[in-house]
Design an enzyme around this catalytic site. Structure first.
Site, PDB file in Angstrom:
ATOM      1  N   LYS A 209       0.827  -1.208   0.000  1.00  0.00           N
ATOM      2  CA  LYS A 209       0.000   0.000   0.000  1.00  0.00           C
ATOM      3  C   LYS A 209       0.862   1.260   0.000  1.00  0.00           C
ATOM      4  O   LYS A 209       0.444   2.310  -0.488  1.00  0.00           O
ATOM      5  CB  LYS A 209      -0.931  -0.004   1.216  1.00  0.00           C
ATOM      6  CG  LYS A 209      -1.981  -1.115   1.206  1.00  0.00           C
ATOM      7  CD  LYS A 209      -2.937  -0.972   0.047  1.00  0.00           C
ATOM      8  CE  LYS A 209      -4.025  -2.033   0.036  1.00  0.00           C
ATOM      9  NZ  LYS A 209      -5.129  -1.729   0.932  1.00  0.00           N
ATOM     10  N   LYS A 210       2.077   1.155   0.548  1.00  0.00           N
ATOM     11  CA  LYS A 210       2.969   2.315   0.574  1.00  0.00           C
ATOM     12  C   LYS A 210       3.657   2.559  -0.768  1.00  0.00           C
ATOM     13  O   LYS A 210       4.387   3.549  -0.918  1.00  0.00           O
ATOM     14  CB  LYS A 210       4.020   2.147   1.682  1.00  0.00           C
ATOM     15  CG  LYS A 210       3.479   2.344   3.076  1.00  0.00           C
ATOM     16  CD  LYS A 210       4.555   2.178   4.126  1.00  0.00           C
ATOM     17  CE  LYS A 210       4.045   2.500   5.529  1.00  0.00           C
ATOM     18  NZ  LYS A 210       2.966   1.644   5.989  1.00  0.00           N
ATOM     19  N   LEU A 211       3.442   1.700  -1.739  1.00  0.00           N
ATOM     20  CA  LEU A 211       3.935   1.972  -3.087  1.00  0.00           C
ATOM     21  C   LEU A 211       3.110   3.058  -3.766  1.00  0.00           C
ATOM     22  O   LEU A 211       3.405   3.441  -4.904  1.00  0.00           O
ATOM     23  CB  LEU A 211       3.912   0.683  -3.924  1.00  0.00           C
ATOM     24  CG  LEU A 211       4.909  -0.401  -3.482  1.00  0.00           C
ATOM     25  CD1 LEU A 211       4.679  -1.685  -4.267  1.00  0.00           C
ATOM     26  CD2 LEU A 211       6.338   0.079  -3.648  1.00  0.00           C
ATOM     27  N   ASP A 255       8.487  -2.424   5.727  1.00  0.00           N
ATOM     28  CA  ASP A 255       7.219  -3.144   5.622  1.00  0.00           C
ATOM     29  C   ASP A 255       7.267  -4.212   4.538  1.00  0.00           C
ATOM     30  O   ASP A 255       6.725  -5.309   4.712  1.00  0.00           O
ATOM     31  CB  ASP A 255       6.077  -2.162   5.341  1.00  0.00           C
ATOM     32  CG  ASP A 255       5.564  -1.487   6.598  1.00  0.00           C
ATOM     33  OD1 ASP A 255       5.754  -2.047   7.688  1.00  0.00           O
ATOM     34  OD2 ASP A 255       4.981  -0.395   6.504  1.00  0.00           O
TER      35      ASP A 255
END
Length: 754
Positions: A209-211, A255
């Protein structure tokens, strides 16, 4: 991997004579052979392979302890009466509208059941019943209020659900003392597989999701770089690079890799160091309760399952009676699948024992089916927002199961609630947040619909018939323009909403304007410390009605893109502005900004808080005068209104005696700053004492109020005077100041702690 050297129960004594088989490279790395995955039968046998229960038992104990603490803190036992406001007209936000809290005394009983369940899990006492008590009440509380939904609260609930299906009471449990047959007995491998997979998913999906472009470019959590925890990095890097490389870059890498690094023997020590450092930092950066400690408790699950035996074996012998088992003599369990050995020896020669196909029971197959389906479901849920489209806003779905942790930050500039009487046509305005304690409804269409419905039911009590409710909410997400999130022309009471259909009155996020954020930083960097700026974007055909406070003298509007028409309401004048043009708007009056271009307009407010600037200037002069008084360089006599500056070091007395309001405010500010400095410079023991006292009085209140509620349920309400005295006793606080001085002074002294 940790499963490669697990101890297995041997039914046949001849197996002890067997020479140990050479393990393949895959077995050394992953803990299983390629053949274990070639058929359904071999997979079931693998997932039910007998495994040491020690690591699972220690995790069960730690999880129960942390949940017992969490119930008094984040679940809200210590302020339950304030949370539910029994009998008051309150708008609530349950997942299902039919869910309502019980009467207050019964809610305390619900929390008692949940607390006893957590303790039962911790001690392994009536284990299945304790798990059921915990998760049934926990999920009831969880579903009761969407405003408290978050990823870690969701994680607690699903771990509790997992534990009820596992044999978590086989090691260091009271159940094991009562039932010797389960004491120190094997558990099936899938018990560990499910928990490990769950923690891997938490890390990995959070990394995926942090991409998101906002995270990669450093816009999601840029404010974190100002926290004191990142001071060591700021010695060698500027703040903007600390934000981009350390906060966002390292967070993304950790992560994405933590689950893999924890899995393998070679990388596990490094993973332990980095994830422990990460969670310890999170415990200081965010108010997220037991989540960092729960994640720390999950890390040993990736070690060899017998690590507690080796760890506690290092303790002195006289302590081992109170510590978990260190013996490796494990009992067989019907939950596991054991290889059956057939001895084909004859009188003249012996051949090696032959392994027979193990017998698989229904429970073994069900355990394997649950493991496979559960892991698939957990990978699917974070991307299931195409089903629950009604919960999608600018971000997808209910936040509590997506693992998109800290990917989005929001700031709200303007919230206006307008009501219209359906019969008389009278129009009025409501204070944002009236009839509710939550602020999360401003960002979620489903909660906005619930809030509007609730308001429509409460407003008739105030002679407003058939009310129509309109919301004008301006939000900036990840440092973008402030823009509307919902259509202000739609009556939300009558508006359609479905959990499975896109929200028709949700305004689109103007992602095409995202590149402007680089320009924002340049503009803000060119301003002095007293000048503030707000960036606005609006849709064609809509307008912003704004009131400029008298404190904000020198306020102007400058157009960046599109075309706007500005109406000065009192003067009845209109001005049309093109990109690059600017106009000053009067203070103490309303004006309206109409977007008249075909594309969205972008403009910015530039203003100076003249009242605050003048106050800061006066504070500077008073501080300089105070310094001259202290070092003896002030020779002129002070007027009476400044005399309290001489006695400022005496404490609050000088503040009380001050007649001039500015002097009084200055002395009050000085006293608070001194208290803050004292708190920050306190030693470790003093900080620990302060923390312990604060938690003691918080937990004390929760248990005393619970005792009062249980007494009320058992024997009825006492006289009002007695009840008042009991509640006052429960509310007693520590003798020191109760307020959080750091929070109260955040804006006043300009420190940047979260």
């Amino acid at each position: 991997h940790s499963d490669g050297e697990e101890q297995t129960a041997k039914k046949d004594a001849t197996s002890k004579k067997d020479k140990p088989q050479t393990k393949t490279k895959m077995e050394h790395i992953f803990g299983f052979k390629k053949e274990d995955l070639t058929s359904w039968r071999s997979l079931v046998s693998l997932l039910n392979r007998p495994t040491d229960p020690a690591s699972l038992g220690i995790f069960r104990c730690l999880f129960g302890l942390l949940m017992a603490i969490d119930i008094t803190q984040e679940r809200g036992l210590s302020h339950l009466d304030y949370k539910y406001l029994d009998g008051a007209p309150v708008c609530r936000f349950p997942l299902f509208n039919f869910l309502q809290p019980l009467p207050m005394d019964w809610m305390y009983l619900v929390y008692v059941v949940m607390f006893l369940g957590a303790l039962g899990i911790m001690f392994g006492c009536f284990y299945r019943l304790s798990c059921l008590m915990f998760i049934s009440t926990y999920w009831y509380i969880f579903f009761l209020d969407k405003t408290t939904w978050n990823n870690h609260s969701y994680l607690y609930g699903i771990i509790g659900f997992q534990l009820i299906l596992m044999d978590g009471n086989r090691y260091w449990s009271i159940d094991g003392l009562w039932k010797p047959s389960i004491r120190n007995a094997h558990v099936p491998l899938w018990n560990y597989t499910v928990l490990r997979a769950q923690i891997f998913i938490v890390y990995f999906i959070a990394g995926v999701k942090k991409l998101d472009a906002d995270w990669v470019e450093g816009y999601s959590m840029s404010y974190l770089a100002h926290h004191w925890l990142f001071d060591p990095f700021k010695v060698i890097l500027p703040v903007d690079l600390v934000s981009l490389l350390v906060v966002h870059g390292c967070g993304l890498v950790l992560d994405l890799t933590a689950g893999y690094l924890l899995f393998f023997d070679v990388t596990r020590p490094y993973a332990f160091f980095f994830v422990s450092y990460f969670h310890c930092m999170n415990s200081q950066l965010f108010s997220i309760g037991m989540f960092p400690y729960t994640m720390l408790a999950t890390s040993p699950l990736f070690c060899y399952p017998d690590w507690p035996r080796r760890f506690f074996a290092r303790f002195p012998a006289f302590l081992r009676g109170a510590l978990p088992f260190t013996t490796c003599d494990l009992q067989p369990s019907t939950s596991c699948v054991y290889p059956e050995i057939e001895n084909t020896s004859t009188e003249r020669q012996e051949t090696p024992p032959v392994a027979k196909t193990p017998k698989l029971r229904l429970r073994h197959k069900l355990g394997a089916i649950f493991t496979v389906l559960y892991i698939i479901e957990q990978f699917f849920l974070p991307y299931s927002h195409f089903i629950t489209q009604g919960y999608n806003n600018w971000t997808n779905g209910l936040y509590g199961y997506s693992w998109d942790m800290m990917v989005h930050s929001r700031s709200h500039q303007h919230v206006k609630i307008t009501y219209k009487d359906g019969k008389t046509g009278e129009i009025g305005f409501l204070n944002p947040g009236v009839f509710t304690q939550s602020r999360r409804w401003k960002d979620h269409g489903d909660m906005l619909k619930q809030y509007a419905t609730c308001l429509s039911q409460l407003l008739p009590r105030y002679n407003i018939s058939e009310p129509e409710i309109y919301f004008d909410i301006w939000v900036s997400i990840n440092e973008r323009f402030q823009q509307r999130i919902f259509d202000p022309r739609v009556d939300i009471v009558k508006a359609d909403w479905s959990p499975f259909q896109p929200n028709p009155w949700l305004m689109p996020l103007l992602v095409d304007l995202s590149p402007w954020r680089t320009k924002f930083q340049e503009i803000e960097g060119s301003l002095d410390n007293q000048t503030e700026i707000v960036f606005i974007a609006d849709f064609p055909g809509l307008h912003l009605e704004n009131f400029v406070s008298e404190d904000l003298g020198n306020t102007s509007v400058q157009v960046l893109q599109g075309k706007v028409n500005i109406e000065i309401v009192e003067e009845k004048k209109n001005f049309t502005l093109e990109p690059g043009e600017q106009i000053k708007v009067p203070a103490g009056a309303y004006h309206k900004v109409y977007t008249v271009s075909d594309e969205p307009s972008c403009y910015m407010y530039i203003y100076v808080n003249t009242t605050e600037a003048a106050l800061q200037e006066n504070f500077t002069k008073l501080f300089e005068l105070q310094e001259r008084i202290r070092n003896g360089t002030e020779t002129e006599p002070l007027p009476p209104e400044l005399q309290p500056l001489i006695a400022a070091d005496d404490g609050e007395g000088a503040e009380v005696n001050a007649t001039d309001p500015i002097v009084r405010l200055f002395l009050k500010r000085q006293r608070r700053m001194k208290e803050v400095k004292k708190r920050r410079e306190a030693g470790v023991l003093e900080r620990l004492e302060r923390f312990t006292i604060k938690k003691y009085y918080s937990v004390r209140r929760g248990f005393l109020m619970t005792a009062i509620a249980l007494r009320n349920l058992a024997v009825g309400l006492p006289p009002l005077e007695q009840l008042t005295r009991e509640v006052a006793f429960a509310n007693m606080k520590e003798p020191q100041a109760e307020a959080n001085q750091d929070e109260r002074l955040k804006d006043e002294v300009g420190h940047t702690e979260l």
